[in-house]
Scaffold this active site. Structure first.
Site, PDB file in Angstrom:
ATOM      1  N   HIS A 168       1.133  -1.564   0.117  1.00 52.63           N
ATOM      2  CA  HIS A 168       0.176   0.066   0.259  1.00 52.63           C
ATOM      3  C   HIS A 168       0.681   1.631   0.176  1.00 52.63           C
ATOM      4  O   HIS A 168       1.973   1.331   0.702  1.00 52.63           O
ATOM      5  CB  HIS A 168      -1.497  -0.246   1.210  1.00 52.63           C
ATOM      6  CG  HIS A 168      -1.129   1.594   0.738  1.00 52.63           C
ATOM      7  ND1 HIS A 168      -0.715   2.262   2.548  1.00 52.63           N
ATOM      8  CD2 HIS A 168      -2.276   2.155   1.166  1.00 52.63           C
ATOM      9  CE1 HIS A 168      -1.537   3.508   2.523  1.00 52.63           C
ATOM     10  NE2 HIS A 168      -2.267   3.454   1.767  1.00 52.63           N
TER      11      HIS A 168
ATOM     12  N   SER B 205     -14.283   3.770  -5.336  1.00 48.35           N
ATOM     13  CA  SER B 205     -13.420   4.258  -4.889  1.00 48.35           C
ATOM     14  C   SER B 205     -12.834   3.981  -3.289  1.00 48.35           C
ATOM     15  O   SER B 205     -11.856   3.790  -3.447  1.00 48.35           O
ATOM     16  CB  SER B 205     -13.565   5.801  -5.248  1.00 48.35           C
ATOM     17  OG  SER B 205     -13.369   6.059  -6.861  1.00 48.35           O
TER      18      SER B 205
ATOM     19  N   ASN C  76       0.564   5.717  -0.670  1.00 46.36           N
ATOM     20  CA  ASN C  76      -0.019   6.898  -0.996  1.00 46.36           C
ATOM     21  C   ASN C  76       0.210   8.391  -0.275  1.00 46.36           C
ATOM     22  O   ASN C  76       1.236   8.122   0.396  1.00 46.36           O
ATOM     23  CB  ASN C  76      -1.758   7.291  -0.272  1.00 46.36           C
ATOM     24  CG  ASN C  76      -1.783   7.763   1.129  1.00 46.36           C
ATOM     25  OD1 ASN C  76      -1.596   8.929   1.410  1.00 46.36           O
ATOM     26  ND2 ASN C  76      -1.917   6.931   2.049  1.00 46.36           N
ATOM     27  N   TYR C  77       0.596   9.354  -1.580  1.00 47.55           N
ATOM     28  CA  TYR C  77       1.746  10.730  -1.421  1.00 47.55           C
ATOM     29  C   TYR C  77       0.194  11.660  -1.314  1.00 47.55           C
ATOM     30  O   TYR C  77      -0.189  11.500  -2.454  1.00 47.55           O
ATOM     31  CB  TYR C  77       2.714  10.228  -1.548  1.00 47.55           C
ATOM     32  CG  TYR C  77       3.741   9.373  -1.254  1.00 47.55           C
ATOM     33  CD1 TYR C  77       3.845  10.155  -0.315  1.00 47.55           C
ATOM     34  CD2 TYR C  77       3.888   8.661  -1.985  1.00 47.55           C
ATOM     35  CE1 TYR C  77       5.018   9.207   0.200  1.00 47.55           C
ATOM     36  CE2 TYR C  77       4.509   7.578  -1.436  1.00 47.55           C
ATOM     37  CZ  TYR C  77       5.151   8.010  -0.092  1.00 47.55           C
ATOM     38  OH  TYR C  77       5.966   7.082  -0.010  1.00 47.55           O
TER      39      TYR C  77
ATOM     40  N   GLY D 224     -20.000   8.086   0.133  1.00 48.19           N
ATOM     41  CA  GLY D 224     -19.286   8.546  -0.985  1.00 48.19           C
ATOM     42  C   GLY D 224     -19.121   7.480  -2.070  1.00 48.19           C
ATOM     43  O   GLY D 224     -19.801   6.286  -1.964  1.00 48.19           O
TER      44      GLY D 224
END
Length: 408
Positions: free
Chosen positions: A210, A371, A212-213, A367
């Site tokens: 995993h 996603s 994320n940035y 949401g």
């Protein structure tokens, strides 16, 4: 559904947020679908982005009671634009999309990283191809979601980017910084961009990854020029194997440390501990995996340095991970090995659905489900009261998740 939906978000102690709630008028079930945003891409700032996603610049209004706002729905578009940045309209404070801006350079970085990671994943898979969905949003910006599913090597691989911007209400700004002196009238312009990915291989000896940035920024509204401009960087990369190969884990952590050491020797030990603490399954008393680095709300260094740091981190994903995949993807395995991998996948699901800030907020507020849940594996397993035999390879993995180790 009722005419008014109440949304609330409560973030963990590592988040700058305080609990808050607001209301959104909704006239139909379809209006609950909004902002196609990968929640994990923005970590603790997902609350602000979700809140913004409920706002339309044209019908935003400030009231003493909870905000009455309209819900935006993401719009699929047929092809990728060169950039999701455009000049803001008059209501937003006129934030520029100049190519030299941090926003523009961060967008280019995450889109380049998406391309390079997807290319490496497809090459290692040897046949699987990513499905791509591109979307835009009325309030500003959009994103690109890519998923490779049921390939030769990967059970499921998702690599998403989002670039969103517009205005948010003062309450959201106060929730972000919790400083009484920051209370300013009117909507506040914001920008947020991020890349988020979870890669689940089929082979139980090949680890899940995993990363994320993300980058988040607010600006002063035109009617309150004294309001402070704020910005944050966040993200990380972590490894979740079902079996420990020390040479693999040491390689992975060495790449993270080398990346950090180029900027500040305190980064790796600080962010390694932060990662161990964040990916903690409290009800199990164990970590989700074997860690890596994690940081959030980082703005106490030079902005250009942190942009370079985030870029270096994103660029390190392929050399940190793909050599491990190439080494393990064809390793023979048994049904017992696969069953253990599925049990560890169950832990992954538990963390994401119970503790991950972005996932839980997205589910509570309706949401875009594809996603929000893109991080989950295709398959997982739960056995009643399962305990690996002490001293077994499975036990060694569990012990390392309960008692984090210094790998390098």
């Amino acid at each position: 559904m009722p005419s008014t939906a109440i949304f609330s978000a409560t973030c963990s102690s590592s988040s700058p947020f305080t609990p808050f709630a607001f209301s959104a008028s909704s006239s139909s079930p379809s209006s609950k679908a909004f902002l196609a945003l990968d929640q994990r891409a923005f970590g603790s700032h997902s609350a602000i982005l979700k809140k913004k996603s409920l706002l339309s610049r044209k019908n935003f209004r400030t009231v003493a009671a909870p905000m009455a706002v309209s819900i935006e729905k993401e719009t699929p578009i047929p092809e990728r634009p060169d950039t999701f940045l455009t000049e803001y309209d008059e209501a937003t404070g006129g934030i520029s999309s100049a190519s030299s801006s941090v926003r523009a350079r961060f967008e280019k970085m995450i889109r380049d990283a998406q391309d390079s990671v997807c290319k490496a994943i497809e090459e290692a898979d040897g046949g699987g191809k990513f499905k791509e969905d591109v979307w835009s949003r009325p309030g500003g910006g959009g994103g690109i979601s890519r998923v490779l599913q049921d390939g030769a090597v990967w059970e499921k691989a998702g690599v998403n980017v989002s670039v969103v911007y517009g205005v948010m209400p003062p309450d959201a700004y106060r929730a972000a910084k919790a400083a009484a002196g920051d209370q300013k009238p009117g909507p506040i312009p914001f920008f947020a961009a991020g890349i988020s990915s979870v890669l689940h291989p089929k082979n139980p000896f090949a680890p899940t990854l995993h990363f994320n940035y993300r980058y988040f920024e607010t600006d002063a509204p035109k009617d309150a020029p004294g309001a402070p401009r704020q910005w944050w960087f966040g993200g990380g990369t972590d490894l979740t194997p079902a079996y420990i190969f020390e040479e693999d884990v040491k390689h992975f952590h060495s790449v993270q440390k080398n990346t950090c050491d180029k900027f500040d020797p305190s980064f790796y030990p600080r962010f390694k501990k932060w990662c161990d603490d964040y990916f903690y399954i409290k009800h199990r008393g164990e970590r989700r995996g074997l860690g890596g680095i994690f940081f959030d709300d980082l703005n106490d260094y030079d902005q250009e340095m942190l942009l370079s740091f985030a870029t270096e981190c994103a660029n390190s994903v392929v050399p940190a991970y793909i050599p491990i995949i190439e080494k393990r993807k064809d390793t023979p395995f048994t049904e017992q090995n696969k069953a253990w991998q599925q049990l560890r996948r169950g832990r992954y699901v538990e963390f994401n659905l119970v503790y991950d800030r972005g996932t839980t907020f997205g589910l509570k507020t309706g949401g875009r489900i594809e996603s929000i849940l893109v991080s989950l594996p295709l398959t997982a397993r739960w056995e009643y009261d399962h305990k690996p035999e002490e001293g077994s390879e499975e036990w060694k993995l569990l012990d390392a998740c309960i008692n984090p180790k210094e790998w390098i």
